[in-house]
Motif scaffolding. Structure first.
Motif, mmCIF file in Angstrom:
data_model
loop_
_atom_site.group_PDB
_atom_site.id
_atom_site.type_symbol
_atom_site.label_atom_id
_atom_site.label_comp_id
_atom_site.label_asym_id
_atom_site.label_seq_id
_atom_site.Cartn_x
_atom_site.Cartn_y
_atom_site.Cartn_z
ATOM 1 N N VAL A 613 18.115 33.184 -46.096
ATOM 2 C CA VAL A 613 18.765 34.475 -46.336
ATOM 3 C C VAL A 613 19.098 34.588 -47.811
ATOM 4 N N GLY A 614 18.724 35.735 -48.412
ATOM 5 C CA GLY A 614 18.946 35.921 -49.845
ATOM 6 C C GLY A 614 20.378 36.301 -50.174
ATOM 7 N N GLY A 619 29.325 47.649 -48.664
ATOM 8 C CA GLY A 619 29.601 48.904 -49.343
ATOM 9 C C GLY A 619 30.584 48.761 -50.493
ATOM 10 N N PRO A 620 30.753 49.826 -51.259
ATOM 11 C CA PRO A 620 31.658 49.775 -52.415
ATOM 12 C C PRO A 620 33.099 49.502 -51.977
ATOM 13 N N GLY A 621 33.723 48.530 -52.622
ATOM 14 C CA GLY A 621 35.115 48.194 -52.342
ATOM 15 C C GLY A 621 35.331 47.367 -51.100
ATOM 16 N N ALA A 622 34.257 46.988 -50.402
ATOM 17 C CA ALA A 622 34.420 46.280 -49.128
ATOM 18 C C ALA A 622 35.010 44.887 -49.322
ATOM 19 N N VAL A 623 34.620 44.196 -50.388
ATOM 20 C CA VAL A 623 35.066 42.815 -50.588
ATOM 21 C C VAL A 623 36.582 42.731 -50.724
ATOM 22 N N ARG A 643 27.402 40.754 -52.087
ATOM 23 C CA ARG A 643 27.328 41.678 -53.226
ATOM 24 C C ARG A 643 27.648 43.084 -52.754
ATOM 25 N N GLU A 644 28.441 43.799 -53.541
ATOM 26 C CA GLU A 644 28.731 45.195 -53.239
ATOM 27 C C GLU A 644 27.647 46.090 -53.827
ATOM 28 N N THR A 645 27.239 47.075 -53.058
ATOM 29 C CA THR A 645 26.285 48.068 -53.543
ATOM 30 C C THR A 645 27.025 49.363 -53.852
#
Length: 796
Positions: A613-614, A619-623, A643-645
């Motif tokens: 798995v890479g 989503g934005p702000g999810a972390v 990583r957030e997109t």
């Protein structure tokens, strides 16, 4: 056929009547059960009065006929008496359940209760809104304080509680808790009619008493065995070993668990009658070897059985396994089926009288029918095979495996909607290692607490046998069509039962056996290469698949070379892992989690485990949100970065291009659903729109923003909830609409209004709750077609 002639089946109708009367009462309530009891009593009186009033002047001349009729009358009377007795007992039990103070308490009422766990706490998935893991614990209720009234009561309940403070409780350890009476007793709660309430604890127990010395000893044996296994064996074997010996599957990896299920070997990881038979057989052989008399040997075997039950937990299912195992051992040691069947019937009657809930337990049905198959069917088949020159050992292994499979397959089909076609072969292959592995494991369990070093040394000796079990399970489960999907419930059970019955009848004739053998070999010669090189589902050329993961989402986009992008992972690891295995996906460059609800991210482990798995994209702000803790922990365990997109980003992976359309930037979403990533994927079969669980506010915002929402395939938002606007459906106008929803879910998904809206725009609707796993494929002409694992090609 002599084995059949010696079977004493006089108690069989009584056992069936006891089971049926209990089953009716549990499902129908005390009133129906009372009516059944009254009808049985009335019928018994009629039979008695009829027998007394009957006058037969020719009795001497017709003595044989008279004796036969008298025997039938006595049998009918016995069945009616048993029905009345068990019906009355379960009616009283159900009346008690329905009038229990906890059963009559309003939903949400606060209660303080003194309870005793009757089994180990089981981890259940966390809340859809995050938070710490929960445990499910069956308990015996001893005392309750409800609405200011304190009372000593009995009964069984189910407690859902935070893992902290509850996870390490031992059966029989009395605790005081405070919580609420649940309004949803069906949420993984009790079987029909057996528990008085579902309680949800508000935190750790208020007070905890010290467990009994016996319970502490049993707990230490289980824990020490797990620790020794972890030190001496690899991760998978270390999780499997305690499951085989003491039924502790808490550390069993999900992939191994699934392999055993598909290959028909799950019974090995649960405490079954086979465990008891092997253990007691070893004890009896040992006492016979040292010259101990039969009475002393029987006593020592009984002591070993009691200690075994204590260690593996004296829950109803374990006691059932002990009873059935003892009956199977009787058939094996005594060598006379005449005594074994009455013992089996008596065991069934006693068990459903003491624990009525066993009447609705699938494990009980499987165990009882498998033991009956061992007693009634297997000896006949062994004799027939020996007449044809088979060695006795080989004949016994094959006959026992086939008999157990034939009699239990209808129950499994009815309960799960699946049937393993490799189960018989897999069970035959693993049979040689079961007895030595069970005996060795029992010795390891005894030594683990006293001489850990010796236990580790012995555990290493079990490694080759464990490797063989896991290899057989893995190879069998990976075969094409190792498991067939059927309708569950009565239709599936009837199909398999009818096929088994017809097959057994036809195979009695030699010519039919020869023809069937030739047909089977010919079919295998053609079928195996075809299935290996051109698997049936979803066939070559699939582009999009929606996995049946229950009430949740898991979508797979093929990107070429055995790789795929996975969007969401469902609520649990096993279903998504099984789906990816069937799709033959071993590499996942990107996992996209649309939003942080457990029905979309709870199964992430099933995607990560055993695959390359890479990265995980959110989503934005999810972390930074509170609910990201579980996600981060799972990804970190496998060394995969998160990583957030951002809205507007374009992901290009192999043959697929994914553009992030939302969440929309014009508003600050108040709900997690409206923070869902909304994506459109450009594929070889057209545009696929994946809106997560976005609801009306977010979808309306996308339409106001002027986004091009047209798509050939739509993953319907929020499992077909009514929160999807009809204007959105009209804007997308999909040719295919896929709804991912759990079968018989309690949310009413999909909503009829959404289904009607999709029908009005001409969409072909696929539902995982009806069709199972579904896929979109590229047909030979390049056109789009849809297929289901349970119904083949549905249409263009």
């Amino acid at each position: 056929m002599t084995a059949q002639a010696t079977v004493d089946a006089r108690l069989l109708p009584c056992a069936v009547a006891a089971w049926a009367a209990t089953l009716v009462g549990l499902y129908s309530g005390w009133r129906i059960s009372a009516l059944v009891t009254a009808a049985a009593v009335l019928g018994a009186l009629v039979v008695v009065l009829s027998a007394k009033s009957r006058v037969d002047p020719c009795r001497r001349k017709r003595r044989g006929h008279s004796h036969t009729r008298d025997g039938v009358m006595r049998g009918v009377l016995a069945v009616l008496v048993v029905t009345a007795g068990f019906g009355g007992a379960v009616a009283m039990r159900m009346w008690f359940v329905e009038h229990h103070p906890l059963a009559t308490a309003p939903a949400g009422a606060w209660v303080t209760a003194v309870v005793e766990p009757t089994d180990d706490p089981r981890i259940v998935r966390s809340s859809p809104f995050g938070g710490e893991p929960q445990v499910r614990i069956p308990v015996a209720v001893r005392h309750v304080t409800l609405r200011g009234e304190s009372m000593t009561v009995g009964g069984r309940a189910v407690v859902f509680a935070p893992a902290h403070g509850w996870r390490h409780l031992l059966p029989g350890q009395r605790v005081t808790m405070r919580g609420r009476v649940s309004e949803n007793a069906a949420s993984g709660g009790p079987d029909p009619g057996t528990s008085v309430a579902v309680l949800r604890a508000d935190g750790p127990p208020r007070a905890t008493e010290t467990p009994s010395a016996l319970a502490e000893w049993a707990g230490s044996v289980r824990e020490d065995l797990a620790e020794v296994s972890a030190r001496a064996l690899g991760p998978s074997a270390a999780g499997l070993f305690p499951g085989l010996i003491v039924g502790d599957t808490s550390r069993l990896p999900d992939d191994v668990r699934e392999d055993f299920r598909v290959s028909g070997l799950t019974h090995l990881t649960a405490v079954s009658g086979a465990n008891v038979s092997i253990l007691l057989g070893a004890v009896l052989l040992l006492v016979r070897f040292v010259g101990i008399g039969p009475r002393t040997g029987a006593f020592l075997a009984g002591v070993a059985l009691v200690l075994f039950v204590v260690v593996v937990r004296p829950s109803p299912s374990v006691v059932r396994a002990a009873a059935m195992g003892a009956v199977a051992l009787l058939a094996l040691v005594v060598g006379r089926q005449r005594q074994a069947l009455p013992a089996l019937c008596a065991a069934i009657g006693i068990l459903v009288l003491v624990w009525p809930e066993l009447a609705v337990d699938v494990g009980f049905a499987l165990s009882a029918t498998a033991t009956a198959g061992l007693v009634l069917v297997a000896p006949v088949w062994v004799a027939l095979l020996q007449e044809r020159g088979w060695p006795r050992a080989v004949a016994e292994v094959c006959a026992v495996s086939c008999a157990a499979y034939i009699v239990t397959a209808p129950i499994l089909a009815a309960a799960t909607g699946t049937v393993s076609v490799v189960a018989v072969v897999a069970n035959v292959l693993v049979t040689p290692v079961l007895a030595p592995l069970t005996v060795l494991g029992s010795v390891v369990a005894l030594c683990a607490s006293v001489v850990p070093g010796v236990a580790e040394f012995l555990a290493r000796g079990a490694a080759p046998m464990l490797w063989w079990l896991m290899t057989v399970a893995d190879r069998a489960a990976s075969l094409p069509s190792a498991e067939l999907s059927l309708p569950d419930g009565i239709p599936g059970g009837a199909v398999i039962g009818g096929a088994a019955l017809v097959g057994c009848v036809l195979l009695r004739y030699r010519r039919i056996r020869v023809v069937a053998g030739i047909a089977l070999v010919s079919t295998l010669i053609v079928w195996i290469p075809v299935r290996l090189f051109a698997p049936g589902w979803p066939s070559n050329g699939w582009v999009f698949a929606a996995c049946d993961v229950g009430q949740g989402d898991a979508v797979v986009l093929a990107v070429g070379d055995g790789r795929a992008v996975v969007v969401d992972a469902g609520p649990e690891a096993t279903p998504v892992d099984r789906c990816l295995r069937r799709l033959r996906i071993d590499s996942v460059p990107v996992v996209i989690v649309s939003h942080l609800h457990a029905d979309h991210m709870g199964g992430l482990r099933g995607v990560l485990q055993g695959r390359r798995v890479g990265e995980v994209v959110v989503g934005p702000g999810a972390v930074s949100r509170d609910t990201a803790g579980d996600l981060a922990g799972t990804a970190g365990e496998f060394g995969v970065r998160i990583r957030e997109t951002m809205t507007g980003e374009v992901l290009r992976v192999g043959t697929v291009t994914i553009r992030i359309l939302g969440p929309p930037a014009e508003r600050s979403a108040e709900s997690e659903n409206d923070l869902s990533l909304v994506m459109v994927a450009e594929t070889t079969v057209g545009r696929i729109l994946l809106p997560g669980d976005a609801e009306a506010p977010a979808l309306d915002a996308l339409m106001r923003a002027g986004e091009d929402l047209r798509a050939d395939v739509l993953k319907v938002p929020h499992h077909g909830s009514r929160t999807t606007p009809e204007a959105f459906v009209a804007a997308v106008r999909p040719r295919v609409a896929v709804i991912s929803a759990g079968r018989d879910n309690t949310f009413g998904h999909p909503h009829p209004e959404i289904v009607e809206a999709l029908n009005s725009v001409g969409s072909r609707i696929l539902r995982t709750d009806l069709h199972g796993d579904v896929a979109v494929v590229r047909a030979g002409s390049g056109a789009l077609a849809v297929v289901s694992d349970s119904r083949g090609t549905i249409g263009p």
